[in-house]
Design an enzyme around this catalytic site. Structure first.
Site, PDB file in Angstrom:
ATOM      1  CG  ASN A 220      -1.965   1.198   1.161  1.00  0.00           C
ATOM      2  OD1 ASN A 220      -1.479   2.456   1.123  1.00  0.00           O
ATOM      3  ND2 ASN A 220      -3.156   0.863   1.076  1.00  0.00           N
TER       4      ASN A 220
ATOM      5  CB  ALA B 241      -6.036   1.844  -4.004  1.00  0.00           C
ATOM      6  CD  GLU B 242      -5.632   4.039   1.829  1.00  0.00           C
ATOM      7  OE1 GLU B 242      -4.989   3.201   0.918  1.00  0.00           O
ATOM      8  OE2 GLU B 242      -5.179   5.166   2.149  1.00  0.00           O
ATOM      9  CG  ASN B 243      -9.728   3.727  -3.279  1.00  0.00           C
ATOM     10  OD1 ASN B 243      -8.522   3.546  -2.989  1.00  0.00           O
ATOM     11  ND2 ASN B 243     -10.082   4.206  -4.357  1.00  0.00           N
TER      12      ASN B 243
ATOM     13  CB  SER C 286     -10.326  -1.993   1.824  1.00  0.00           C
ATOM     14  OG  SER C 286      -9.070  -1.499   1.288  1.00  0.00           O
TER      15      SER C 286
END
Lengths: 219, 230, 219, 230
Positions: free
Chosen positions: A25, A48-50, A89
């Site tokens: 990340n 991607a944390e989204n 996530s």
């Protein structure tokens, strides 16, 4: 004036820490640049944390507001990518399934405390995913300039800014040096080309052990 | 059959009262219910407690500050440490005209999930030893210390999906999922803005991202182009 | 000998409690039969805790081991069905998104305690989804025979078998009667055709209030 | 690239040691990793702590009792209150030759999710005032009492999906999901039996049920016909 690495070269040096099969990340800002320097021929999955695993490069072609990374930048997808919601996530992040997180830093202490979300002199900042990434990633690399504007050392005996998480940083990569954080404090392992270890120490608040294998970065 | 399809975003918000707690799906530009946000501005509802990942960051939520409709906001990203022109929210927050609760993003979404899933609280390491810990219980489990975080619910959730069927099933697209499927479980009334409404049965059961049980109202809207320029 | 309702007629009476737009979970055994008597023209979504919302009838045609309800029976799908994993399924159940659960019962107490998972005389039983359904459903209907073999009343002052959950039952439908569970105890609201209210009381351990509108079931 | 595809179920289980804790996906006949279970019987691993929703109920797990490979089982459904011929597990449990921990199904899957998601524990009303409460902490939150339930993890998870790609992404089918995607997050080594393996990129990113990060080994097998006959 001493000339350290550019932002791009810091990113290049960080990319050398990433290897085949890793899930990585990249935080907002400087860490985003790391995606430009991934080793070729190796499969590194960017998270991607989204809600994307396996995004590729940042690309403005065919902008789609639903296809962005956590910095809001439009991205492409690599073969084998997947989408998921934010609960899934952060289950991935908090549960230790991200091998490496690369975050920007405002301050790092000699115990590996990280402060990177709040800037007191601006009275502003937000947490976003930084606290979860700092706590959850198996290995945390902080990429930042060695000193703040005015020459104030960012690597400190203890952080003065509000913490992101205590005792979480594993490696610091700056424009001047690579520094490992261990149980006995900080160890200088690499210096940027042309940078003297004494100069790195002079720009750093706590004492730096010098690695027996201390050497100049290969870029 | 219960009719869930509403003609306009304004109709779909017809009973949102002043003082309501409202969740908004979306992450920056992705999956943000922009038409519902604009309808909420037109409606003029005041004293809102808003819950969203971000405000003033490639979303349209900042428009709710134009007439000071927000009393409080719960978010992970609202005030920037650097960057350009301040958002209206940042200006109002600087003057303490609006209250802000900042929450780490993983804790934020897990609190909402807990609110929807009948979980009374959960233990996380995130936030331990930081300002996030203030006022919270520390609970030991398995020899490790954790923060006890509590559920988050709302009166309304305004969410965005790609498609809906008339029964209320929702299908998402790309990174448009983010907080939408979770918020859909954690509000008394869930209103979804979608790009297309199809007959029940036209969405493959494998592709349903939010089952119909969670969705009360659906409204078709042309997406509003949004993009974060940093 | 007094003749109460058949299992099918108990299921038919339970089905009268289900209305348009409801999400309903039918437990294993007798409750499963309720799916045969759903009101036509109304949209009732059946939830199976193994991860289906909107299944239809039980059908052996084209058996697919991946398309079963929570009792392991093959089912069809109705338009608008969806699949999800078990964590999502129990989030739905525990979170109060199931309007009605219909479970079988071994004992129900006058306070609405339910015992339905463990049979001491066999020394056996399993919990499955029963405890979550009993705690999570907005309304809990128990469908069972009024007495166990040997005439032992199943509706009791307090449960003797291990509980599924305390204070959760809203309505009891048996072969003899319909009984509401309220803060003041049990209220007899309907009797099966030809069944005398006194007979129902004689087969029930705690006192039954008689509803002012007590009447014979319409089937 | 890391090679995740194994030739046979036996190869995929090559390093499962005696005494291992092993999760098994599946709900009755749906999504049960039957080929991996049969390979585990062939392997003869003993002293296993098994974690599965059910045993002896339209699954093949009961074969692990033939040579008494199980020391303990954690399940929601294992012993029937009624019904026909006893399973081997039921017989061995009646003689106390195997240990059993019965868990409510919602708590069972949430404990596994917590184990995979870095959640140190969670609060649920399920089991309060029942035998499930024994030995557990009761925690008050928001004026309500809850049980504190703790995470569940395993050394190995044996799961079943419909398709995999070479990278390890999994796609599920119908009600074959159940516990599989959750267990995939909560074990040190995750081994998936699938009906088809395709090249990376052939599974639509929208259709991935378990992202590749969670899957260590994949093996293609013809499904074993299983059906519960009550």
């Amino acid at each position: 004036m001493v000339q350290g690495l550019s932002r791009e070269l810091i990113a290049l040096r960080v990319a050398r820490e990433l290897h085949d099969g890793m899930v990585v990340n990249l935080g907002i800002g400087l860490p985003t640049l790391v995606s430009n320097f991934l080793p070729s021929g190796e499969q590194i999955l960017l998270q991607a944390e989204n809600g994307i695993l396996g995004y590729g490069r940042i690309s403005d072609e065919n902008f789609d507001s639903d296809l962005i990374n956590a910095g809001g930048q439009p991205v492409t997808l690599l073969p084998g990518a997947s989408f998921f919601d934010s609960a899934a996530s952060f289950a991935m992040i908090r549960g230790g399934h991200v091998d490496v997180a690369v975050l920007g830093g405002l301050e790092v202490s000699e115990r590996g405390d990280l402060a990177n979300w709040y800037l007191p002199e601006r009275g502003g900042g937000s947490i976003g995913g930084a606290m979860d990434l700092a706590c959850g990633a198996k290995r945390l690399i902080v990429a930042m300039t060695h000193t703040a504007r005015g020459g104030r050392p960012r690597i400190r005996t203890r952080c003065e800014y509000p913490l992101t998480a205590p005792g979480v940083v594993d490696l610091i990569v700056t424009d001047l040096a690579v520094i490992e954080v261990g149980p006995n404090g900080l160890t200088l392992t690499e210096v940027a080309p042309g940078i003297d270890p004494d100069y790195v120490q002079s720009q750093t608040e706590p004492h730096l052990h010098r690695s027996p294998t201390l050497h100049e970065m290969e870029l | 059959m219960i009719e869930k399809v509403f003609a306009t975003p304004d109709d779909a918000l017809h009973d949102v009262p002043d003082g309501a707690t409202i969740m908004f799906g979306g992450f920056v530009s992705a999956g943000s219910p922009s038409n519902l946000i604009l309808a909420l501005r037109r409606r003029g509802t005041t004293g809102i407690t808003g819950i969203a990942n971000n405000i003033g960051l490639g979303d349209l939520l900042d428009v709710l500050c134009e007439k000071r409709q927000l009393a409080k906001f719960i978010a992970t990203f609202a005030i920037r440490a650097s960057g350009g022109r301040a958002s209206r929210f940042e200006e109002q927050y600087a003057r303490r005209e609006v209250e802000l609760e900042l929450v780490p993003q993983g804790t934020f979404v897990e609190r909402i999930r807990a609110g929807g899933a009948g979980i009374g609280g959960f233990l996380t390491r995130t936030g331990l030893g930081t300002v996030v810990q203030e006022g919270k219980r520390v609970v030991e489990a398995g020899g490790v210390e954790y923060l006890l975080e509590l559920p988050l619910r709302a009166d309304f959730a305004l969410i965005k999906a790609h498609r809906a069927d008339r029964l209320g099933n929702l299908q998402y697209r790309y990174a448009g999922r983010n907080f939408n499927p979770i918020m859909a479980t954690a509000a008394d009334i869930v209103i979804a803005e979608v790009e297309e409404i199809v007959e029940t049965g036209e969405i493959d059961p494998e592709d349903v991202g939010t089952p119909a049980v969670y969705v009360d109202r659906v409204v078709r809207c042309d997406p509003v182009p949004v993009r974060w320029e940093g």
